[in-house]
Structure formats: structure tokens, C-alpha cells
Design a protein around this motif. Structure first.
Motif, PDB file in Angstrom:
ATOM      1  N   GLY A  13       0.834  -1.706   0.499  1.00 17.55           N
ATOM      2  CA  GLY A  13       0.033   0.135   0.157  1.00 17.55           C
ATOM      3  C   GLY A  13       0.954   0.839  -0.090  1.00 17.55           C
ATOM      4  O   GLY A  13       0.349   2.047  -0.996  1.00 17.55           O
ATOM      5  N   CYS A  14       1.906   1.561   1.269  1.00 21.73           N
ATOM      6  CA  CYS A  14       2.792   2.877   1.243  1.00 21.73           C
ATOM      7  C   CYS A  14       3.994   2.547  -0.086  1.00 21.73           C
ATOM      8  O   CYS A  14       3.995   3.620  -0.664  1.00 21.73           O
ATOM      9  N   ARG A  57      -3.384   5.519   5.944  1.00 20.37           N
ATOM     10  CA  ARG A  57      -4.452   5.362   4.967  1.00 20.37           C
ATOM     11  C   ARG A  57      -4.252   3.801   4.998  1.00 20.37           C
ATOM     12  O   ARG A  57      -5.741   3.293   5.266  1.00 20.37           O
ATOM     13  N   THR A  58      -2.996   3.237   5.006  1.00 21.61           N
ATOM     14  CA  THR A  58      -3.147   2.140   4.426  1.00 21.61           C
ATOM     15  C   THR A  58      -3.098   1.017   6.144  1.00 21.61           C
ATOM     16  O   THR A  58      -4.107   0.090   6.364  1.00 21.61           O
ATOM     17  N   THR A  59      -3.008   1.857   7.165  1.00 20.63           N
ATOM     18  CA  THR A  59      -3.366   1.333   8.179  1.00 20.63           C
ATOM     19  C   THR A  59      -4.712   1.652   8.878  1.00 20.63           C
ATOM     20  O   THR A  59      -5.493  -0.142   9.873  1.00 20.63           O
ATOM     21  N   THR A 188       1.154  12.876  -5.164  1.00 23.62           N
ATOM     22  CA  THR A 188       1.281  11.542  -4.090  1.00 23.62           C
ATOM     23  C   THR A 188      -0.037  12.201  -3.822  1.00 23.62           C
ATOM     24  O   THR A 188      -0.427  11.224  -2.856  1.00 23.62           O
ATOM     25  N   SER A 189      -0.037  13.720  -2.846  1.00 23.57           N
ATOM     26  CA  SER A 189      -1.391  13.773  -2.878  1.00 23.57           C
ATOM     27  C   SER A 189      -2.409  13.241  -2.678  1.00 23.57           C
ATOM     28  O   SER A 189      -3.438  12.593  -1.985  1.00 23.57           O
ATOM     29  N   LYS A 194      -6.684   8.495  -2.328  1.00 20.60           N
ATOM     30  CA  LYS A 194      -6.546   7.191  -3.228  1.00 20.60           C
ATOM     31  C   LYS A 194      -6.783   5.700  -2.409  1.00 20.60           C
ATOM     32  O   LYS A 194      -6.981   4.671  -2.386  1.00 20.60           O
ATOM     33  N   LEU A 195      -5.390   5.782  -2.067  1.00 20.32           N
ATOM     34  CA  LEU A 195      -5.060   4.578  -0.939  1.00 20.32           C
ATOM     35  C   LEU A 195      -6.007   4.069  -0.435  1.00 20.32           C
ATOM     36  O   LEU A 195      -6.844   4.894   1.110  1.00 20.32           O
TER      37      LEU A 195
END
Length: 314
Positions: A13-14, A57-59, A188-189, A194-195
Motif C-alpha cells: 500500500g505505502c 491510510r493503509t493501517t 502524491t497527495s 485514493k489509498l
């Protein structure tokens, strides 16, 4: 879900936003699972904020960013009691520290008084306001950033505070091809927004529990202690690694072993983490010359014999 599956989900994800920094992401993950905090030293524009936002966002953890300035007050971090006219009572309004992941941006620009407000949160995972104690979110991690090249208008972090950080990391520049890809790619923002969340809070708690099953045998523990003890006798070091630092390296090495699919710690886990876990805890003497903290730890790793592989998991 086991530790390796958890690691793959977080890094994939990251890494879709932060290119070529899988090792840094893994170290952040180690701190996350160990309940530790990170001091991230690097020049502006290398992706420090994006890294933590992507990780949050991923966690699925809540994220707050605090811009440290000389006029920032401790109550701006911890929160304050406000008088409610309807109930005629004081109501606590939590500050930005009450989040799972907190980015303390340019921490060395705040006064020592404000920096000290972080100590209780970092060490005890609680804050005290007007005599009342409030627990922090769980899990809880602070990632503080500072620019090591700029000293004007900054306040040096006291040793007692730097010792509270599990790791000191540096993002560094990307490789040329990776940087070109980022330059011509999507903002990137926007990519961070979108993650999607990859793991749940229950899965995070479950894998943290699995760390308790990771073992370190006597030979590897002896190797760890020889490194720690060497920092206390090195002529270039005024103050060596504390017991807190030794515990930090032990826990981080166990987490690294688990994330790489092992139930036991190898000397390579110790060697891979020694610099980022121990270097910032050293206070150097004049006899160190121009040697940096990182160079001293690296030099000690070259001098201290590594246990045989057979004894590492016997």
C-alpha cells in the motif's frame, strides 16, 4: 493473518505512493508494532509527511499533523478544558495528540517547554491536563521530523527526549529512475487520498500479539549486549546506550524477525537495526573527532564477532 501477510499488505500500500523506500516503510512498521516512536531527519521535500499519511491510510489509523513553531504552547498539543455555559462545567477538548499517528513536523522549532509536553505521551501514552489524566489512542505513534542542516531558530532536542524515540531514520533521495517516475506521475497527495485501508484494527492487535512468540537465544542476546556495552567503553562516546536503548533493539529485532517469517532472531536482525535504533542515543566526546554517531555504531559492528549461524537458532 500472520506477520508476513500483514507486512506485505502495508508495504504494498505505502510503496504505491512512496517509491523505492521499502526498507524505511518496514522500519516504520516495526516501530508501529513495537509501540515506539520515530525521529525522521532529512531535508525538506523528501516525502516525510506523505510517508506517514500513506501509512495511516493503509493501517486505518487516525492521523494528525502538528506544525511546531516557537509560539506553540503545550496546551496546543494536549488540549484544554473549556467552560460550557449550558452545563456550567468545564469540558475537556482533546488536542491533536489524540490520534493513532501524529506527525510532529519540525519538532526542533518548538521551545523546550513545548517539546517536554510530548514526553508523557511518548513514555506513558497518556497526558495530564489540570491534574486529570487522559489515555492516548491505541495504537499510538509519533513521528517527529527535523531538518539536520538548518539550525537557525531551532532548539536542540534534549537527550532525555531523543532516547524516547525507538528509531532515527532518514528518507534520503530516490534513485534517478524512481524520481523521474514520480515527477511525471500523479500528484502524491491525490494518490494518498485514493489509498484504501489494507488492515483492520483487530488484525493489528492480533499480529502485535504474535510478536510475543518470537524468541532470541542466549548467543544472539549476548551479541546484542556486547554491542550495547561497547558503546559505553568507546573512547569517542561520552554517554553510551541506556538500558532503554537495549530493550528497544531487542524488541525491534524480534519484530523484524517475525515480519520476515521467522520465530527466532538472527544476528542479521541486530545488525540491520543497530544503527537506526542506537546511534541517536550516543553522546559523543571530543575524542570522537569528526566521526558521527552512525559511523561509531557501524565501526563497532565491524569489530564485534558475529555468532555462528548454527548457534543463532539452536
Amino acid at each position: 493473518m500472520n506477520l508476513t501477510e500483514y507486512k506485505e499488505k502495508i508495504i504494498s500500500g505505502c510503496a504505491s505512493v512512496i517509491r523505492g523506500k521499502n526498507e524505511i516503510i518496514e522500519n516504520v512498521l516495526i516501530c508501529w508494532l513495537c509501540g515506539g516512536h520515530i525521529l525522521l531527519e532529512d531535508v525538506p521535500g523528501t516525502g516525510k509527511t506523505i510517508l506517514l499519511r500513506a501509512f495511516a491510510r493503509t493501517t486505518g489509523g487516525s492521523f494528525r499533523r502538528i506544525q511546531f513553531t516557537p509560539d506553540l504552547l503545550p496546551s496546543d498539543l494536549t488540549g484544554i478544558n473549556i467552560f460550557d455555559q449550558k452545563t456550567s462545567e468545564f469540558v475537556f477538548r482533546p488536542g491533536p495528540l489524540f490520534a493513532n499517528l501524529v506527525l510532529a513536523d519540525e519538532i526542533n522549532r518548538a521551545t523546550p517547554r513545548t517539546q517536554s509536553a510530548l514526553l508523557e505521551a511518548m513514555a506513558e501514552k497518556q497526558v495530564t491536563v489540570d491534574g486529570r489524566t487522559y489515555p492516548m489512542a491505541e495504537p499510538f505513534m509519533i513521528m517527529a521530523t527535523e531538518n539536520p542542516l538548518e539550525s537557525f531558530g531551532t532548539f536542540e532536542l534534549p537527550e532525555a527526549q531523543t532516547d524516547r524515540f525507538l528509531m532515527r531514520l532518514s528518507m534520503g533521495y530516490m534513485k534517478r529512475e524512481e524520481e523521474m517516475e514520480v515527477i511525471r506521475g500523479e500528484d502524491t497527495s491525490v494518490m494518498v487520498e485514493k489509498l484504501q485501508q489494507r488492515v483492520s484494527a483487530e488484525e493489528t492487535a492480533m499480529v502485535k500479539k504474535q510478536l510475543e512468540d518470537i524468541e532470541m537465544n542466549e548467543d544472539v542476546l549476548d551479541y546484542l549486549m556486547r554491542i550495547v556495552e561497547a558503546t559505553r567503553t568507546d573512547p569517542g562516546v561520552r554517554t553510551g546506550v541506556s538500558t532503554r536503548g537495549a530493550i528497544a533493539l531487542y524488541r525491534a529485532a524480534c519484530a523484524r524477525a517475525g515480519l520476515n517469517g521467522r520465530q527466532y532472531v538472527l544476528p542479521e536482525d541486530i545488525r540491520a537495526l543497530a544503527v537506526c535504533v542506537l546511534a541517536h542515543r550516543l553522546s559523543l566526546s571530543a575524542s570522537a573527532g569528526r566521526a558521527s554517531q552512525e559511523e561509531i555504531i557501524s565501526s563497532l559492528l565491524e569489530k564485534i564477532p558475529v555468532p555462528l549461524e548454527e548457534s543463532a537458532f539452536a
